[in-house]
Write a protein that holds these residues in place. Sequence first.
Motif: not given
Length: 123
Positions: A1-18, A22-26
Motif C-alpha cells: 500500500q502507498v498512501h499519498l497526500v497532496e498539499s499546496g493548492g490555493g487561489l492565485v492570480q494569473a502569472g503567479d507560481s505555486l 505529494c507526501a508518500a508513505s507506506g
Amino acid sequence: QVHLVESGGGLVQAGDSLRLSCAASGRTLSDYGIAWFRQAPGKEREFIVGIRWSGGTIYYTDSMKDRFTISKDNARNTVYLQMNSLKPEDTAVYYCAARDYVPVIAPHEYEYWGQGTQVTVSS
C-alpha cells in the motif's frame, strides 16, 4: 500500500507560481513511478508529468514542460510540482498518483491516488 497526500493548492492570480507537494508513505517507493495529474470541471483527468522514483527519470508531455517542473526529496518521501506563469485555464484539482516502476499517461494505469488539491487561478 502507498498512501499519498497532496498539499499546496490555493487561489492565485494569473502569472503567479505555486508549488504542490505529494507526501508518500507506506511501501518503499523505489519500485514506483509517481505522476501529477489534473482535472478541470467537465474534463478528463490529464497527465502533467511523472518521475521514476528509482533513478529519477522524468516523463513530460510536450504541452506541460514549459511551465511545470517535477522534483523529489528522497529523505522526505515527497514529490513536488512547481508551476510557473499560471493561467486561468490551469484551474483544476491536482492529484498525485503512483504505479509500478514507470509513469505513464493513462490515469487508469495508476493504483494509488491522493485526495487532490484545488488550484484556482484568477484572471
